[in-house]
Design an enzyme around this catalytic site. Structure first.
Site, PDB file in Angstrom:
ATOM      1  N   ASP A  28       0.830  -1.205   0.000  1.00 30.23           N
ATOM      2  CA  ASP A  28       0.000   0.000   0.000  1.00 30.23           C
ATOM      3  C   ASP A  28       0.867   1.259   0.000  1.00 30.23           C
ATOM      4  O   ASP A  28       2.011   1.233   0.464  1.00 30.23           O
ATOM      5  CB  ASP A  28      -0.912  -0.036   1.243  1.00 30.23           C
ATOM      6  CG  ASP A  28      -2.068   0.941   1.121  1.00 30.23           C
ATOM      7  OD1 ASP A  28      -2.407   1.341  -0.013  1.00 30.23           O
ATOM      8  OD2 ASP A  28      -2.630   1.315   2.170  1.00 30.23           O
ATOM      9  N   ASN A  30       1.175   3.530  -2.845  1.00 27.36           N
ATOM     10  CA  ASN A  30       1.625   4.033  -4.158  1.00 27.36           C
ATOM     11  C   ASN A  30       1.054   5.423  -4.446  1.00 27.36           C
ATOM     12  O   ASN A  30       1.745   6.303  -4.957  1.00 27.36           O
ATOM     13  CB  ASN A  30       1.178   3.091  -5.285  1.00 27.36           C
ATOM     14  CG  ASN A  30       1.848   1.736  -5.215  1.00 27.36           C
ATOM     15  OD1 ASN A  30       2.792   1.546  -4.453  1.00 27.36           O
ATOM     16  ND2 ASN A  30       1.353   0.784  -6.008  1.00 27.36           N
ATOM     17  N   TRP A  33       2.673   8.122  -2.346  1.00 29.18           N
ATOM     18  CA  TRP A  33       4.052   8.346  -2.828  1.00 29.18           C
ATOM     19  C   TRP A  33       4.023   9.337  -4.005  1.00 29.18           C
ATOM     20  O   TRP A  33       4.825  10.265  -4.063  1.00 29.18           O
ATOM     21  CB  TRP A  33       4.649   7.009  -3.260  1.00 29.18           C
ATOM     22  CG  TRP A  33       6.090   7.050  -3.669  1.00 29.18           C
ATOM     23  CD1 TRP A  33       7.182   6.843  -2.872  1.00 29.18           C
ATOM     24  CD2 TRP A  33       6.598   7.310  -4.991  1.00 29.18           C
ATOM     25  NE1 TRP A  33       8.324   6.964  -3.618  1.00 29.18           N
ATOM     26  CE2 TRP A  33       8.006   7.249  -4.916  1.00 29.18           C
ATOM     27  CE3 TRP A  33       5.998   7.600  -6.220  1.00 29.18           C
ATOM     28  CZ2 TRP A  33       8.818   7.448  -6.024  1.00 29.18           C
ATOM     29  CZ3 TRP A  33       6.818   7.806  -7.331  1.00 29.18           C
ATOM     30  CH2 TRP A  33       8.215   7.732  -7.220  1.00 29.18           C
ATOM     31  N   ASN A  76     -10.833  -2.460  -5.534  1.00 23.03           N
ATOM     32  CA  ASN A  76     -10.089  -1.414  -6.245  1.00 23.03           C
ATOM     33  C   ASN A  76     -10.721  -1.025  -7.588  1.00 23.03           C
ATOM     34  O   ASN A  76     -10.346  -0.003  -8.173  1.00 23.03           O
ATOM     35  CB  ASN A  76      -8.623  -1.826  -6.463  1.00 23.03           C
ATOM     36  CG  ASN A  76      -7.783  -1.832  -5.205  1.00 23.03           C
ATOM     37  OD1 ASN A  76      -6.862  -2.630  -5.044  1.00 23.03           O
ATOM     38  ND2 ASN A  76      -8.072  -0.935  -4.260  1.00 23.03           N
TER      39      ASN A  76
HETATM   40  C1  IPE Z   1      -5.263  -2.820  -0.229  1.00 25.50           C
HETATM   41  O1  IPE Z   1      -4.990  -1.475  -0.350  1.00 25.50           O
HETATM   42  C2  IPE Z   1      -5.240  -3.478  -1.582  1.00 25.50           C
HETATM   43  C3  IPE Z   1      -3.930  -3.538  -2.219  1.00 25.50           C
HETATM   44  C4  IPE Z   1      -2.784  -3.179  -1.685  1.00 25.50           C
HETATM   45  C5  IPE Z   1      -3.934  -4.090  -3.551  1.00 25.50           C
HETATM   46  P1  IPE Z   1      -6.167  -0.405  -0.480  1.00 25.50           P
HETATM   47  O2  IPE Z   1      -5.517   0.940  -0.533  1.00 25.50           O
HETATM   48  O3  IPE Z   1      -7.067  -0.756  -1.593  1.00 25.50           O
HETATM   49  O4  IPE Z   1      -6.962  -0.630   0.873  1.00 25.50           O
HETATM   50  P2  IPE Z   1      -7.704   0.397   1.816  1.00 25.50           P
HETATM   51  O5  IPE Z   1      -8.586   1.234   0.923  1.00 25.50           O
HETATM   52  O6  IPE Z   1      -6.620   1.204   2.476  1.00 25.50           O
HETATM   53  O7  IPE Z   1      -8.432  -0.455   2.778  1.00 25.50           O
HETATM   54  C1  IPE Z   2      -1.672   0.316  -3.271  1.00 25.32           C
HETATM   55  O1  IPE Z   2      -1.441   1.685  -3.257  1.00 25.32           O
HETATM   56  C2  IPE Z   2      -1.874  -0.217  -4.675  1.00 25.32           C
HETATM   57  C3  IPE Z   2      -3.254  -0.571  -4.982  1.00 25.32           C
HETATM   58  C4  IPE Z   2      -4.228  -0.600  -4.119  1.00 25.32           C
HETATM   59  C5  IPE Z   2      -3.549  -0.954  -6.350  1.00 25.32           C
HETATM   60  P1  IPE Z   2      -2.630   2.727  -3.205  1.00 25.32           P
HETATM   61  O2  IPE Z   2      -2.947   3.139  -4.595  1.00 25.32           O
HETATM   62  O3  IPE Z   2      -3.768   2.226  -2.406  1.00 25.32           O
HETATM   63  O4  IPE Z   2      -1.922   3.920  -2.451  1.00 25.32           O
HETATM   64  P2  IPE Z   2      -2.572   4.913  -1.402  1.00 25.32           P
HETATM   65  O5  IPE Z   2      -3.142   4.085  -0.301  1.00 25.32           O
HETATM   66  O6  IPE Z   2      -3.631   5.689  -2.137  1.00 25.32           O
HETATM   67  O7  IPE Z   2      -1.434   5.765  -0.969  1.00 25.32           O
HETATM   68 MG    MG Z   3      -4.185   2.337  -0.405  1.00 21.90          MG
END
Ligand code: IPE
Ligand code: IPE
Ligand code: MG
Length: 251
Positions: A28, A30, A33, A76
């Site tokens: 988590d 990305n 970042w 997602n």
């Molecule tokens: C969990 O991260 C799913 C992945 C890392 C693929 P999310 O960003 O989707 O989860 P929440 O929204 O913080 O619960």
């Molecule tokens: C995790 O990073 C990757 C996926 C869920 C695909 P995020 O995209 O959820 O990153 P944040 O949580 O918004 O920083």
């Molecule tokens: Mg996330």
């Protein structure tokens, strides 16, 4: 003995620490970042995908049997279409680029998650990668995509119910192992170390059945910044845990 297995023994002797059998990572952070750099979220996913190779190789060399990476959850899909499309394209690029690394390390690739809903081209590449790596003797690399643990358990319950209806299975004979065997992770040990990057203390519908006794390690590090030192920290944290499984601490 494969080259990977030989390196493993050396690595374990070197550190003298218990190595987790199955490491599961919620990758988590990305988006955050990218946001911190004023970049589009897709740039964060791209940076995150570059981190995967060293982590996979190091886990394989340390003797980890299975590494499961949460790459895209069934929830997602609710993100903006351009972000989802960017992730699916990155996935295909990543599979193409990483196949030589997987073959060189004897890695056995496995997709985890529902097929329905995944773009056909991505599914095709995932199937091809599974096929190309099926004869590996090294670590299992599991990519959770379009994955939700509740959906996985629901599918398992449906499969079991169908077997009962067809007279293949006696309800009295259903055990915990029956359920494990009907999940996408069938045949793999349960994760004993669950790592979540980017600081949130939640499970987000990941491997709910399988993580019953996993040790959790949450780091503030955002996934694109996660490096081998962070991995080492997680392994050391794991090695220091007293695992009691409901029993008492060894004297
Ligand atoms: C969990 O991260 C799913 C992945 C890392 C693929 P999310 O960003 O989707 O989860 P929440 O929204 O913080 O619960
Ligand atoms: C995790 O990073 C990757 C996926 C869920 C695909 P995020 O995209 O959820 O990153 P944040 O949580 O918004 O920083
Ligand atoms: Mg996330």
């Amino acid at each position: 003995m494969s080259a990977t297995a030989a390196t493993t023994t050396e690595a374990q002797q070197h550190t003298g620490m218990p190595v987790p059998q199955h490491v599961a990572i919620i990758m988590d952070g990305n988006g955050r970042w990218a946001q911190r750099r004023g970049l589009p979220r897709a740039a964060g996913h791209q940076a995150g995908s570059r981190v995967v190779r060293p982590i996979v190789e190091t886990c394989a060399q340390r003797g980890v049997q299975a590494l499961t990476l949460y790459s895209f959850s069934s929830e997602n899909w609710s993100r903006p279409a351009d972000e989802v499309a960017a992730i699916m394209l990155l996935l295909q690029e990543h599979l193409r680029n990483e196949l030589p690394m997987m073959l060189a390390n004897g890695i056995r690739f496995r997709r985890l998650g529902r097929r329905e809903g995944m773009p056909a081209e991505a599914l095709h590449m995932l199937d091809e990668t599974e096929r190309a790596t099926a004869h590996g003797r090294g670590m299992h690399l599991v990519l959770a995509l379009n994955y939700g643990a509740r959906a996985e358990i629901t599918d398992a319950v449906r499969d079991i119910a169908n077997k009962v209806r067809q007279g293949e299975l006696d309800p009295a004979a259903i055990t915990e192992a029956t359920i494990s065997d009907h999940l996408g992770t069938a045949g793999l040990p349960d994760p004993d170390l669950l790592i979540r990057t980017a600081g949130q203390w939640r499970v987000s519908n990941f491997l709910l059945w399988q993580i019953s006794y996993a040790e959790m390690h949450v780091t503030e590090t955002l996934w694109p910044d996660f490096n081998l030192q962070d991995l080492d920290r997680a392994f050391r944290d794991f090695a220091g845990r007293q695992r009691t499984f409901g029993g008492l601490k060894a004297k």
